[in-house]
Design a protein around this motif. Sequence first.
Motif, PDB file in Angstrom:
ATOM      1  N   MET A 115     -10.327   5.407 -10.181  1.00  0.00           N
ATOM      2  CA  MET A 115     -10.676   6.628  -9.468  1.00  0.00           C
ATOM      3  C   MET A 115     -10.060   6.653  -8.075  1.00  0.00           C
ATOM      4  SD  MET A 115     -14.467   8.029  -8.421  1.00  0.00           S
ATOM      5  CE  MET A 115     -14.624   6.797  -7.112  1.00  0.00           C
ATOM      6  N   GLU A 116     -10.142   5.535  -7.341  1.00  0.00           N
ATOM      7  CA  GLU A 116      -9.611   5.518  -5.976  1.00  0.00           C
ATOM      8  C   GLU A 116      -8.091   5.608  -5.960  1.00  0.00           C
ATOM      9  OE1 GLU A 116     -11.021   2.605  -3.284  1.00  0.00           O
ATOM     10  OE2 GLU A 116     -12.984   3.575  -3.119  1.00  0.00           O
ATOM     11  N   LEU A 117      -7.428   4.925  -6.896  1.00  0.00           N
ATOM     12  CA  LEU A 117      -5.966   5.013  -6.949  1.00  0.00           C
ATOM     13  C   LEU A 117      -5.523   6.441  -7.242  1.00  0.00           C
ATOM     14  CD1 LEU A 117      -4.813   1.776  -8.843  1.00  0.00           C
ATOM     15  CD2 LEU A 117      -4.884   2.195  -6.386  1.00  0.00           C
ATOM     16  N   ALA A 118      -6.182   7.094  -8.196  1.00  0.00           N
ATOM     17  CA  ALA A 118      -5.811   8.475  -8.546  1.00  0.00           C
ATOM     18  C   ALA A 118      -6.126   9.436  -7.410  1.00  0.00           C
ATOM     19  CB  ALA A 118      -6.548   8.889  -9.817  1.00  0.00           C
ATOM     20  N   LEU A 119      -7.244   9.227  -6.744  1.00  0.00           N
ATOM     21  CA  LEU A 119      -7.648  10.104  -5.641  1.00  0.00           C
ATOM     22  C   LEU A 119      -6.634  10.071  -4.508  1.00  0.00           C
ATOM     23  CD1 LEU A 119      -9.924  11.920  -4.465  1.00  0.00           C
ATOM     24  CD2 LEU A 119     -10.938   9.848  -3.513  1.00  0.00           C
ATOM     25  N   GLY A 120      -6.194   8.887  -4.134  1.00  0.00           N
ATOM     26  CA  GLY A 120      -5.224   8.760  -3.056  1.00  0.00           C
ATOM     27  C   GLY A 120      -3.852   9.278  -3.437  1.00  0.00           C
ATOM     28  N   GLN A 121      -3.425   8.982  -4.656  1.00  0.00           N
ATOM     29  CA  GLN A 121      -2.083   9.383  -5.080  1.00  0.00           C
ATOM     30  C   GLN A 121      -1.946  10.898  -5.199  1.00  0.00           C
ATOM     31  OE1 GLN A 121      -0.128   7.006  -8.176  1.00  0.00           O
ATOM     32  NE2 GLN A 121       0.426   8.906  -9.222  1.00  0.00           N
ATOM     33  N   TYR A 122      -2.968  11.572  -5.703  1.00  0.00           N
ATOM     34  CA  TYR A 122      -2.869  13.019  -5.888  1.00  0.00           C
ATOM     35  C   TYR A 122      -2.907  13.765  -4.556  1.00  0.00           C
ATOM     36  CZ  TYR A 122      -3.676  17.725  -7.640  1.00  0.00           C
ATOM     37  OH  TYR A 122      -3.553  19.069  -7.906  1.00  0.00           O
ATOM     38  N   ASN A 123      -3.787  13.360  -3.689  1.00  0.00           N
ATOM     39  CA  ASN A 123      -3.962  14.078  -2.423  1.00  0.00           C
ATOM     40  C   ASN A 123      -3.038  13.593  -1.319  1.00  0.00           C
ATOM     41  OD1 ASN A 123      -6.472  15.900  -2.894  1.00  0.00           O
ATOM     42  ND2 ASN A 123      -7.079  13.914  -3.733  1.00  0.00           N
ATOM     43  N   ARG A 124      -2.470  12.385  -1.480  1.00  0.00           N
ATOM     44  CA  ARG A 124      -1.480  11.848  -0.542  1.00  0.00           C
ATOM     45  C   ARG A 124      -2.007  11.845   0.888  1.00  0.00           C
ATOM     46  NH1 ARG A 124       2.993  11.157  -3.293  1.00  0.00           N
ATOM     47  NH2 ARG A 124       4.427  11.096  -1.558  1.00  0.00           N
ATOM     48  N   GLU A 125      -3.232  11.373   1.022  1.00  0.00           N
ATOM     49  CA  GLU A 125      -3.890  11.276   2.326  1.00  0.00           C
ATOM     50  C   GLU A 125      -4.671   9.975   2.367  1.00  0.00           C
ATOM     51  OE1 GLU A 125      -3.991  13.442   4.925  1.00  0.00           O
ATOM     52  OE2 GLU A 125      -3.177  15.316   4.133  1.00  0.00           O
ATOM     53  N   GLY A 126      -5.116   9.613   3.578  1.00  0.00           N
ATOM     54  CA  GLY A 126      -5.946   8.440   3.742  1.00  0.00           C
ATOM     55  C   GLY A 126      -7.382   8.705   3.314  1.00  0.00           C
ATOM     56  N   ALA A 127      -8.278   7.753   3.628  1.00  0.00           N
ATOM     57  CA  ALA A 127      -9.647   7.802   3.126  1.00  0.00           C
ATOM     58  C   ALA A 127     -10.409   9.034   3.592  1.00  0.00           C
ATOM     59  CB  ALA A 127     -10.400   6.539   3.542  1.00  0.00           C
ATOM     60  N   ALA A 128     -10.102   9.564   4.762  1.00  0.00           N
ATOM     61  CA  ALA A 128     -10.788  10.766   5.248  1.00  0.00           C
ATOM     62  C   ALA A 128     -10.089  12.036   4.773  1.00  0.00           C
ATOM     63  CB  ALA A 128     -10.871  10.749   6.769  1.00  0.00           C
ATOM     64  N   GLY A 129      -8.774  12.044   4.805  1.00  0.00           N
ATOM     65  CA  GLY A 129      -8.015  13.247   4.454  1.00  0.00           C
ATOM     66  C   GLY A 129      -8.149  13.665   3.010  1.00  0.00           C
ATOM     67  N   VAL A 130      -8.416  12.715   2.085  1.00  0.00           N
ATOM     68  CA  VAL A 130      -8.502  13.083   0.669  1.00  0.00           C
ATOM     69  C   VAL A 130      -9.665  14.028   0.406  1.00  0.00           C
ATOM     70  CG1 VAL A 130      -7.418  10.974  -0.192  1.00  0.00           C
ATOM     71  CG2 VAL A 130      -9.891  11.024   0.170  1.00  0.00           C
ATOM     72  N   TRP A 131     -10.628  14.061   1.312  1.00  0.00           N
ATOM     73  CA  TRP A 131     -11.799  14.903   1.074  1.00  0.00           C
ATOM     74  C   TRP A 131     -11.561  16.357   1.459  1.00  0.00           C
ATOM     75  CZ3 TRP A 131     -15.118  13.365  -2.235  1.00  0.00           C
ATOM     76  CH2 TRP A 131     -15.315  11.994  -2.427  1.00  0.00           C
ATOM     77  N   LYS A 132     -10.307  16.740   1.611  1.00  0.00           N
ATOM     78  CA  LYS A 132      -9.996  18.161   1.723  1.00  0.00           C
ATOM     79  C   LYS A 132     -10.361  18.875   0.425  1.00  0.00           C
ATOM     80  CE  LYS A 132      -5.195  17.199   0.363  1.00  0.00           C
ATOM     81  NZ  LYS A 132      -3.792  17.137   0.846  1.00  0.00           N
ATOM     82  N   ILE A 133     -10.503  18.099  -0.654  1.00  0.00           N
ATOM     83  CA  ILE A 133     -10.908  18.679  -1.932  1.00  0.00           C
ATOM     84  C   ILE A 133     -12.392  19.036  -1.938  1.00  0.00           C
ATOM     85  CG2 ILE A 133      -9.127  17.427  -3.205  1.00  0.00           C
ATOM     86  CD1 ILE A 133     -11.267  15.443  -4.072  1.00  0.00           C
TER      87      ILE A 133
END
Length: 562
Positions: A115-133
């Motif tokens: 889950m974490e690998l896919a989350l970072g790769q799709y959104n191309r952001e760090g731990a805070a930026g991925v939560w733009k979703i």
Amino acid sequence: THLVQMSSVVAPEKTSSNFVGPKEVELILVKEQNGVQFTSSTLVSAAPPQTSASGEEERETWGKKIDFLLSVIGFAVDLANVWRFPYLCYKNGGGAFLVPYLFFMVIAGMPLFYMELALGQYNREGAAGVWKICPIFKGVGFTVILISLYVGFYYNVIISWALYYLFSSFTGELPWVHCNNSWNSINCADWADNTTINGSLKSTPAQEYFERGVLHIQDSQGINDLGRPRWQLTSCLAVVIILLYFSLWKGVKTSGKVVWITATMPYVVLTVLLLRGVTLPGATDGIKAYLSVDFLRLCDPQVWIEAATQICFSLGVGFGVLIAFSSYNKFSNNCYRDAIITSSINSLTSFFSGFVVFSFLGYLSKKHNVSLDNVARDGAGLVFVIYPEAIATLPGSSVWAVIFFIMLLTLGIDSAMGGMESVITGLIDEFKCLQKHRELFTLFIVVGTFLISLFCVTNGGMYVFTLLDHFAAGTSILFGVLIEAIGIAWFYGVDRFSDDIEEMIGQRPGWYWRLCWKFVSPCFLLRLAYAITPETEHHLVDSGEVRRFTVCFTTYSKYISK
């Protein structure tokens, strides 16, 4: 006059908000009737820089796929694989411990890792930026960044201990062999020394070297009496910080090359130590004890709790590191395959290191004619007391000590690099103004970490170290991963998340993965957080309580009086 005009398109137009029009070169051929020819060409427009759909410059990517894999493996495989898993396996039924360990690996470890690998790769952001979703969960991103920063405050200190031991090993006789050193107490005695010293107070030369020669606990009365930073450990800590800075300052282009050494060296050293260990007398007994199967231990709930805890922390989920590393992957990278490979290698490394550890523990047990229970330890007591003591009895002990502490150093460095990268990437992606000043921001982070870590290299630094270790990444990290899993599965939605993965790798996650993300993993984390809270959240009010927890790291140091 005959005029011919030809047009040649160099490249298709890139979608961009600030570039309009084709890239075209016009070639005009003019032929005069008298045979004289003239040519002229006109460049209509220049090619724009490579941009993303949002108009921003493309994100930096790993130089090679293997750089990413080694970085993830190097982060996940850390000191705990050597000093924690083998002891847990021995204590909790030997080979039977693998049953709950592999069970939790399949239902929680791998799904959360994936889950974490896919989350970072799709959104191309760090731990805070991925939560733009799902912006309401952005606080979780800052939480894991803060936890990674906290862990760096004391994790780098462990690496500095390993570096101190490494420097001390370059000598004809190792300093933890005898009791005639300036730091030794009257309670110092070898295993075979039948003195009148009370058994509860008796300590070995290796134990006193760690506690009194390196940490100097005897010079502090408690957490209210820290004293000044010791220059020897401060110097080692400074070297560690410098190594981290020059590994991270240019981003994944530099860190991806460093891990070629730091991630592979431990395997070379573990193999060399195993080849030496199995030739020692008593090694077979140690390995048999490590693998002995006692299925009755599976009836004890504590065995299952310790297996679940080991899985959760050893894979490194919840620190934001996997998200940061995968954000530098190419969009079409097969993160599913990466998750299976790297998480499996992490577990196999833990199991393999057990053979190395218990071959030496079996040897030490036979040499001193004591039971294996008397020498089997986990934590820092294993790698800084018991293992050095075993190495000291070997021919060419200094060489073996150098090899062993190089392994500890490399195990720690790439894990520390991962934690730092989580902080740096997470904040740089969130605050875009920092992107052009990565070198300076990295310097700010590592220097700030160094200054806080100085509290851990004082005479009473072990008290601060213990507080940080018990409160920085205990229940807090489990809670962070729990909220992360809930945010993805229940708010963003498992179906939308599966669509994202299909868009990247062309394959939709199966029902098993979706079921784990939505139900199994959140329930696992919730139950685990509740189960370990009474053990990890003790009230460390005074120095006496802190000293009691310090025993976990310095083995039996209770004889060091208040």
